[in-house]
Design a protein around this motif. Structure first.
Motif, PDB file in Angstrom:
ATOM      1  N   MET A   6       0.864  -1.188   0.000  1.00  0.00           N
ATOM      2  CA  MET A   6       0.000   0.000   0.000  1.00  0.00           C
ATOM      3  C   MET A   6       0.887   1.221   0.000  1.00  0.00           C
ATOM      4  O   MET A   6       2.059   1.146   0.355  1.00  0.00           O
ATOM      5  N   ALA A   7       0.292   2.337  -0.437  1.00  0.00           N
ATOM      6  CA  ALA A   7       1.057   3.578  -0.482  1.00  0.00           C
ATOM      7  C   ALA A   7       0.114   4.747  -0.239  1.00  0.00           C
ATOM      8  O   ALA A   7      -1.059   4.693  -0.601  1.00  0.00           O
ATOM      9  N   ILE A   8       0.670   5.795   0.369  1.00  0.00           N
ATOM     10  CA  ILE A   8      -0.100   6.995   0.674  1.00  0.00           C
ATOM     11  C   ILE A   8       0.718   8.222   0.270  1.00  0.00           C
ATOM     12  O   ILE A   8       1.878   8.352   0.668  1.00  0.00           O
ATOM     13  N   ALA A   9       0.085   9.107  -0.511  1.00  0.00           N
ATOM     14  CA  ALA A   9       0.648  10.429  -0.787  1.00  0.00           C
ATOM     15  C   ALA A   9      -0.159  11.389   0.082  1.00  0.00           C
ATOM     16  O   ALA A   9      -1.235  11.849  -0.300  1.00  0.00           O
ATOM     17  N   ARG A  10       0.317  11.657   1.275  1.00  0.00           N
ATOM     18  CA  ARG A  10      -0.452  12.389   2.278  1.00  0.00           C
ATOM     19  C   ARG A  10      -0.802  13.814   1.858  1.00  0.00           C
ATOM     20  O   ARG A  10      -1.914  14.280   2.107  1.00  0.00           O
ATOM     21  N   PHE A  69       8.390  -4.234  -5.117  1.00  0.00           N
ATOM     22  CA  PHE A  69       8.587  -2.788  -4.999  1.00  0.00           C
ATOM     23  C   PHE A  69       8.204  -2.084  -6.304  1.00  0.00           C
ATOM     24  O   PHE A  69       7.448  -1.114  -6.304  1.00  0.00           O
ATOM     25  N   ASN A  70       8.709  -2.585  -7.431  1.00  0.00           N
ATOM     26  CA  ASN A  70       8.415  -1.965  -8.726  1.00  0.00           C
ATOM     27  C   ASN A  70       6.929  -2.049  -9.055  1.00  0.00           C
ATOM     28  O   ASN A  70       6.361  -1.107  -9.619  1.00  0.00           O
ATOM     29  N   GLU A  71       6.290  -3.164  -8.706  1.00  0.00           N
ATOM     30  CA  GLU A  71       4.856  -3.297  -8.943  1.00  0.00           C
ATOM     31  C   GLU A  71       4.086  -2.214  -8.182  1.00  0.00           C
ATOM     32  O   GLU A  71       3.168  -1.588  -8.721  1.00  0.00           O
ATOM     33  N   LEU A  72       4.469  -1.978  -6.943  1.00  0.00           N
ATOM     34  CA  LEU A  72       3.782  -0.979  -6.130  1.00  0.00           C
ATOM     35  C   LEU A  72       4.052   0.438  -6.644  1.00  0.00           C
ATOM     36  O   LEU A  72       3.144   1.272  -6.693  1.00  0.00           O
ATOM     37  N   ILE A  73       5.273   0.711  -7.065  1.00  0.00           N
ATOM     38  CA  ILE A  73       5.597   2.031  -7.627  1.00  0.00           C
ATOM     39  C   ILE A  73       4.795   2.268  -8.906  1.00  0.00           C
ATOM     40  O   ILE A  73       4.297   3.372  -9.140  1.00  0.00           O
ATOM     41  N   ASN A  74       4.628   1.234  -9.730  1.00  0.00           N
ATOM     42  CA  ASN A  74       3.803   1.370 -10.937  1.00  0.00           C
ATOM     43  C   ASN A  74       2.366   1.713 -10.567  1.00  0.00           C
ATOM     44  O   ASN A  74       1.719   2.524 -11.249  1.00  0.00           O
ATOM     45  N   LEU A  75       1.847   1.115  -9.490  1.00  0.00           N
ATOM     46  CA  LEU A  75       0.494   1.435  -9.038  1.00  0.00           C
ATOM     47  C   LEU A  75       0.401   2.892  -8.570  1.00  0.00           C
ATOM     48  O   LEU A  75      -0.603   3.567  -8.813  1.00  0.00           O
ATOM     49  N   CYS A  76       1.459   3.387  -7.922  1.00  0.00           N
ATOM     50  CA  CYS A  76       1.497   4.796  -7.510  1.00  0.00           C
ATOM     51  C   CYS A  76       1.445   5.701  -8.739  1.00  0.00           C
ATOM     52  O   CYS A  76       0.700   6.690  -8.758  1.00  0.00           O
ATOM     53  N   GLU A  77       2.219   5.377  -9.746  1.00  0.00           N
ATOM     54  CA  GLU A  77       2.252   6.201 -10.950  1.00  0.00           C
ATOM     55  C   GLU A  77       0.900   6.193 -11.665  1.00  0.00           C
ATOM     56  O   GLU A  77       0.461   7.229 -12.184  1.00  0.00           O
ATOM     57  N   ARG A  83      -1.960   5.888 -10.149  1.00  0.00           N
ATOM     58  CA  ARG A  83      -2.830   6.724  -9.304  1.00  0.00           C
ATOM     59  C   ARG A  83      -2.533   8.195  -9.566  1.00  0.00           C
ATOM     60  O   ARG A  83      -3.441   9.025  -9.582  1.00  0.00           O
ATOM     61  N   MET A  84      -1.259   8.544  -9.799  1.00  0.00           N
ATOM     62  CA  MET A  84      -0.899   9.927 -10.092  1.00  0.00           C
ATOM     63  C   MET A  84      -1.559  10.397 -11.382  1.00  0.00           C
ATOM     64  O   MET A  84      -1.969  11.554 -11.480  1.00  0.00           O
ATOM     65  N   GLN A  85      -1.667   9.517 -12.372  1.00  0.00           N
ATOM     66  CA  GLN A  85      -2.307   9.873 -13.638  1.00  0.00           C
ATOM     67  C   GLN A  85      -3.782  10.200 -13.441  1.00  0.00           C
ATOM     68  O   GLN A  85      -4.343  11.018 -14.160  1.00  0.00           O
ATOM     69  N   LYS A  86      -4.419   9.546 -12.460  1.00  0.00           N
ATOM     70  CA  LYS A  86      -5.836   9.796 -12.190  1.00  0.00           C
ATOM     71  C   LYS A  86      -6.055  11.066 -11.381  1.00  0.00           C
ATOM     72  O   LYS A  86      -7.164  11.567 -11.307  1.00  0.00           O
ATOM     73  N   HIS A  87      -5.003  11.572 -10.734  1.00  0.00           N
ATOM     74  CA  HIS A  87      -5.092  12.764  -9.892  1.00  0.00           C
ATOM     75  C   HIS A  87      -3.956  13.728 -10.244  1.00  0.00           C
ATOM     76  O   HIS A  87      -3.100  14.028  -9.404  1.00  0.00           O
ATOM     77  N   PRO A  88      -3.933  14.235 -11.470  1.00  0.00           N
ATOM     78  CA  PRO A  88      -2.802  15.096 -11.886  1.00  0.00           C
ATOM     79  C   PRO A  88      -2.735  16.384 -11.057  1.00  0.00           C
ATOM     80  O   PRO A  88      -3.746  16.905 -10.604  1.00  0.00           O
TER      81      PRO A  88
END
Length: 88
Positions: A50-54, A71-79, A81-86
């Motif tokens: 899981m990851a949180i961008a507070r 680790f890379n799989e989770l970072i890809n999921l973060c990226e 999520r970033m695309q959905k919330h620019p």
């Protein structure tokens, strides 16, 4: 009890990922996302992350990780999520 599963957190990272956008002939704009990233596993070697961008109140909920590069799989999921919330 049979209905409990425990996943001790094995790794905790601060990961900074830059979101970059072209600003025409003015150059580029950059926003840095700071992610708290957690990777946990149980005795059956099942991995969850899981990851949180507070500062943006954006999260990747606890997710079963299936790739061997957890680790890379989770970072890809973060990226993703970033695309959905620019930021821009």
């Amino acid at each position: 009890m049979e209905n409990r599963r425990v996943y001790p957190v094995k790794e905790h990272f601060l990961v900074e990922i830059d979101e970059v956008k072209s600003n025409g002939n003015m150059g580029i704009m950059t926003y840095t996302w700071s992610w708290d990233v957690y990777i946990a596993s149980n005795t059956d070697n099942e991995y969850k992350g899981m990851a949180i961008a507070r500062e943006k109140n954006v999260r990747v909920p606890w997710t079963t990780l299936i790739e061997h590069e957890y680790f890379n799989e989770l970072i890809n999921l973060c990226e993703l999520r970033m695309q959905k919330h620019p930021s821009f």
